[in-house]
Scaffold this active site. Structure first.
Site, PDB file in Angstrom:
ATOM      1  N   LYS A 197      56.638  -8.928 -18.620  1.00  0.00           N
ATOM      2  CA  LYS A 197      55.344  -9.014 -17.927  1.00  0.00           C
ATOM      3  C   LYS A 197      54.342  -7.992 -18.437  1.00  0.00           C
ATOM      4  O   LYS A 197      54.695  -6.978 -19.032  1.00  0.00           O
ATOM      5  CB  LYS A 197      55.553  -8.891 -16.411  1.00  0.00           C
TER       6      LYS A 197
ATOM      7  N   ARG B 165      65.442 -11.764 -12.513  1.00  0.00           N
ATOM      8  CA  ARG B 165      65.021 -12.955 -13.262  1.00  0.00           C
ATOM      9  C   ARG B 165      64.538 -12.510 -14.643  1.00  0.00           C
ATOM     10  O   ARG B 165      63.641 -11.675 -14.733  1.00  0.00           O
ATOM     11  CB  ARG B 165      63.899 -13.644 -12.483  1.00  0.00           C
TER      12      ARG B 165
HETATM   13  C1  7PM Z   1      52.417 -16.470 -16.946  1.00  0.00           C
HETATM   14  C2  7PM Z   1      52.335 -15.705 -15.796  1.00  0.00           C
HETATM   15  C3  7PM Z   1      53.612 -16.990 -17.377  1.00  0.00           C
HETATM   16  C4  7PM Z   1      53.459 -15.429 -15.088  1.00  0.00           C
HETATM   17  C5  7PM Z   1      54.737 -16.706 -16.673  1.00  0.00           C
HETATM   18  C6  7PM Z   1      54.664 -15.940 -15.527  1.00  0.00           C
HETATM   19  C7  7PM Z   1      58.294 -14.925 -11.202  1.00  0.00           C
HETATM   20  C8  7PM Z   1      58.690 -16.208 -10.866  1.00  0.00           C
HETATM   21  C9  7PM Z   1      57.415 -16.270 -12.615  1.00  0.00           C
HETATM   22  C10 7PM Z   1      58.724 -13.830 -10.387  1.00  0.00           C
HETATM   23  C11 7PM Z   1      59.881 -15.461  -9.051  1.00  0.00           C
HETATM   24  C12 7PM Z   1      56.887 -14.989 -15.705  1.00  0.00           C
HETATM   25  C13 7PM Z   1      55.857 -15.563 -14.776  1.00  0.00           C
HETATM   26  N1  7PM Z   1      57.526 -14.977 -12.318  1.00  0.00           N
HETATM   27  N2  7PM Z   1      59.479 -16.497  -9.813  1.00  0.00           N
HETATM   28  N3  7PM Z   1      58.124 -17.050 -11.754  1.00  0.00           N
HETATM   29  N4  7PM Z   1      59.511 -14.175  -9.318  1.00  0.00           N
HETATM   30  N5  7PM Z   1      60.644 -15.699  -7.982  1.00  0.00           N
HETATM   31  O1  7PM Z   1      56.530 -13.963 -16.336  1.00  0.00           O
HETATM   32  O2  7PM Z   1      58.392 -12.656 -10.580  1.00  0.00           O
HETATM   33  O3  7PM Z   1      57.967 -15.520 -15.870  1.00  0.00           O
HETATM   34  S1  7PM Z   1      56.481 -16.947 -13.884  1.00  0.00           S
END
Ligand code: 7PM
Length: 273
Positions: free
Chosen positions: A217, A251
């Protein structure tokens, strides 16, 4: 043997890429083969849970129709279910996708909207078994990073998650089916994310397993000044910190590295004497 004060070992949730098929034109076709190869790798690397998502939550991302989300998720879910005994989580905010995913054997619903979508609470309540991860987001994915604002970030997110837990319990969903997630990066500045990590024990103390997603992230990119391809070590540091503050599920995109880091962390936290 019963170990005094031992905690459950932290679990690793591997993120499966469902990528647009490079042989198709408009990005509407998704390669089942490449998704399954990725799933095999995630299983072999020792993940406990595999997270399948068909809708990008990236800021500015296009919304995906129900049918398209189903087309991306369901065939892959069915094949993973048939091939490996791994726990399967489906990343969706749509009731119809939840319903069909549960029907073909999803073990967990991972909803960044915490079941606020129409019919979602009822859909999850209608299933006896499925687990549900309730995540906090401020705003909506498209605009959430424009100007995140809180008076008191930890307290507000705690209150939100407790309100969503209450909504689930009121629908008759058993408390042991719930997980909570402060939603790192979802409508949060770097300072908000750092404070949430420092105070993560506030969430684990609520008595529900805490899931965190920190992998690759922008929080890491921002501190280390590194692109998304070079955020593994920073992500491992955050995973270890999260587990030391009581997180139950990490995750991640990087399963093998995270499994080792958490085995080491767990060996220390659960050591005796
Ligand atoms: C762009 C922005 C692409 C954010 C991908 C993401 C989480 C999640 C995601 C989390 C839970 C990523 C995120 N992040 N589900 N889904 N918790 N429960 O970096 O922090 O994977 S998507």
């Amino acid at each position: 043997m019963f170990l005094k004060n031992s905690l459950p070992s932290p679990q690793v949730m591997g993120i499966i890429n469902i990528t647009p098929d490079s042989f198709s034109d408009g990005g509407h076709f998704f390669s089942i083969d490449s998704a399954l190869n990725h799933a095999r790798l995630i299983v072999e690397e020792g993940a406990d849970i595999i997270d399948i998502g068909g809708e990008s939550t990236r800021p500015g991302a296009q919304a995906v129709s129900v049918q398209e989300e189903l087309d991306r998720i369901i065939p892959i879910l069915e094949k993973i279910r048939a091939e490996w005994p791994i726990k399967i989580s489906v990343d969706t905010s749509k009731a119809q996708v939840m319903r069909e995913a549960i029907a073909v054997g999803a073990d967990m619903i991972n909803d960044i909207m915490a079941l606020r979508g129409e019919g979602c609470l009822a859909t999850v309540a209608a299933s006896e078994q499925v687990q549900i991860c309730l995540m906090h987001i401020q705003g909506e994915p498209r605009t959430m990073q424009e100007s995140p604002h809180y008076e008191e970030v930890v307290g507000e997110i705690k209150a939100f998650l407790l309100e969503r837990v209450r909504a689930c319990l009121d629908m008759g969903i058993a408390s042991n089916r719930l997980l909570i997630d402060p939603g790192f990066g979802f409508g949060k500045t770097v300072a908000h994310n750092l404070l949430l990590m420092r105070k993560l024990d506030v969430f684990s103390d609520l008595g529900y397993p805490v899931l965190v997603g920190l992998s690759r992230k922008s929080l890491i990119g921002n501190i280390l000044n590194k692109p998304v391809t070079e955020r593994l070590y920073g992500g491992l540091a955050l995973a270890v910190l999260a587990v030391s503050k009581g997180a139950a599920v990490i995750r991640t995109h990087d399963v093998a590295a995270t499994v080792d880091a958490l085995k080491m962390t767990d060996a220390v936290l659960n050591s005796q004497g």
